[in-house]
Design an enzyme around this catalytic site. Sequence first.
Site, PDB file in Angstrom:
ATOM      1  N   LYS A  47      21.163   1.207  31.388  1.00 29.74           N
ATOM      2  CA  LYS A  47      21.094   1.558  32.838  1.00 29.74           C
ATOM      3  C   LYS A  47      19.776   2.174  33.486  1.00 29.74           C
ATOM      4  CE  LYS A  47      25.966   2.380  33.850  1.00 29.74           C
ATOM      5  NZ  LYS A  47      26.460   2.781  32.609  1.00 29.74           N
ATOM      6  N   GLU A  57      33.235  -0.760  20.958  1.00 32.82           N
ATOM      7  CA  GLU A  57      33.157   0.822  20.887  1.00 32.82           C
ATOM      8  C   GLU A  57      34.302   1.309  21.775  1.00 32.82           C
ATOM      9  OE1 GLU A  57      31.099   2.983  23.581  1.00 32.82           O
ATOM     10  OE2 GLU A  57      29.627   1.439  24.315  1.00 32.82           O
TER      11      GLU A  57
HETATM   12  N1  PSU Z   1      26.079   3.439  29.000  1.00 35.52           N
HETATM   13  C1  PSU Z   1      27.021   2.867  29.888  1.00 35.52           C
HETATM   14  N2  PSU Z   1      28.451   3.225  29.327  1.00 35.52           N
HETATM   15  C2  PSU Z   1      28.735   4.075  28.606  1.00 35.52           C
HETATM   16  C3  PSU Z   1      27.725   4.499  27.569  1.00 35.52           C
HETATM   17  C4  PSU Z   1      26.290   4.288  28.097  1.00 35.52           C
HETATM   18  O1  PSU Z   1      26.778   2.347  30.579  1.00 35.52           O
HETATM   19  O2  PSU Z   1      30.142   4.107  28.447  1.00 35.52           O
HETATM   20  C5  PSU Z   1      28.293   5.370  26.325  1.00 35.52           C
HETATM   21  C6  PSU Z   1      28.063   4.308  25.120  1.00 35.52           C
HETATM   22  O3  PSU Z   1      28.934   4.875  24.438  1.00 35.52           O
HETATM   23  C7  PSU Z   1      26.778   4.769  24.428  1.00 35.52           C
HETATM   24  C8  PSU Z   1      26.656   6.256  24.977  1.00 35.52           C
HETATM   25  O4  PSU Z   1      26.419   4.794  23.293  1.00 35.52           O
HETATM   26  O5  PSU Z   1      27.386   6.290  26.214  1.00 35.52           O
HETATM   27  C9  PSU Z   1      25.203   7.021  24.977  1.00 35.52           C
HETATM   28  O6  PSU Z   1      25.502   8.502  25.309  1.00 35.52           O
HETATM   29  P1  PSU Z   1      24.330   9.393  25.013  1.00 35.52           P
HETATM   30  O7  PSU Z   1      23.309   9.185  26.084  1.00 35.52           O
HETATM   31  O8  PSU Z   1      24.859  10.783  25.080  1.00 35.52           O
HETATM   32  O9  PSU Z   1      23.948   9.039  23.668  1.00 35.52           O
END
Ligand code: PSU
Length: 316
Positions: A164, A30
Amino acid sequence: MVVDLARSWLALSTPVTAAQAAGRPLVALESTIIAHGMPYPENVRTAREVEALIRDAGAEPATIALIGGRIHIGLSDDELELLGRSGRAHKVSRRDLPAVLASGELGATTVAGTMICAALAGIEVFVTGGIGGVHRGAPQSFDISADLQELAKTSVVVVCAGAKSILDIGLTLEYLETHGVPVLSCEQDNFAAFYTRDSGFRADFRLDDPAAQARFIRTKWDLGLAGGVVLSTPVPEAAAMRREEIDALTHQALAEAAAQGITGKAVTPFLLAHIKAMTGGRSLATNIALVKHNAEVGARLALAFARAGRSAGGAA
Ligand code: PSU
Ligand code: MN
């Protein structure tokens, strides 16, 4: 055909095209982690090192991003640099994909966005750091990452170091269960918690052997059970943070986000940046170590898939 129309938006790099032609396994990566998850220049350096690890393991890395109105599958060094440095890449999940593609602007794909693009390109294994999930306080805020809905419907394996602890991991696993998404673990019984090894929650099935992982996933898809699979592997011991430290930091970061009125897609990048600032960069070192480890696990799975595909008469 709908799929052909969708594929016309793809721009495959030369190495990715060559790997596909040679039957060499591909591993998707990604780009939100590059543009929004880590600071420059560590983000670009890490992206290159992760790609090198995958190549050394015998697979071909395919980092995915939106550039100039095309879905790029496999990025050049210059494109990685652009994403990591420009500061103007949009964070692209399912909702954002058409807007950013149609405008031709720069887009960094999340887990959900990358799964969609990987599936279009025929890539089954995708390596990331951590998945998005159900946020703490979601019963009020409704903040549930679109990553989970994507896992429910798009048939790609997501290799990660769990989720996380800024998230409610128990509710995240409940949500995945409801949607029939199997959560596999390797190296330990429990689901991992990104900065720390143990989330305190068991994964659904522990499979350490890549061939067994591949068999499980192929069986799911052979049965017509569309949708993703999560493969969790813990951060290497030497790079893990202490649970108490990360819990305290998480509480502070969440309080700060609430005080500043941060909502929507800005929440996750805000929490990540805040935790990094409060640890003086130690959390970044942990983040880099876990992504590299995930890359090794993902490459081994992609190779096992390729071997199984051949012996089963080329199921793909
Ligand atoms: N968790 C991490 N690092 C990240 C992300 C999540 O530890 O960079 C990023 C990933 O791309 C994940 C996104 O898909 O954040 C999720 O964002 P949201 O919670 O807005 O869906
Ligand atoms: Mn969200």
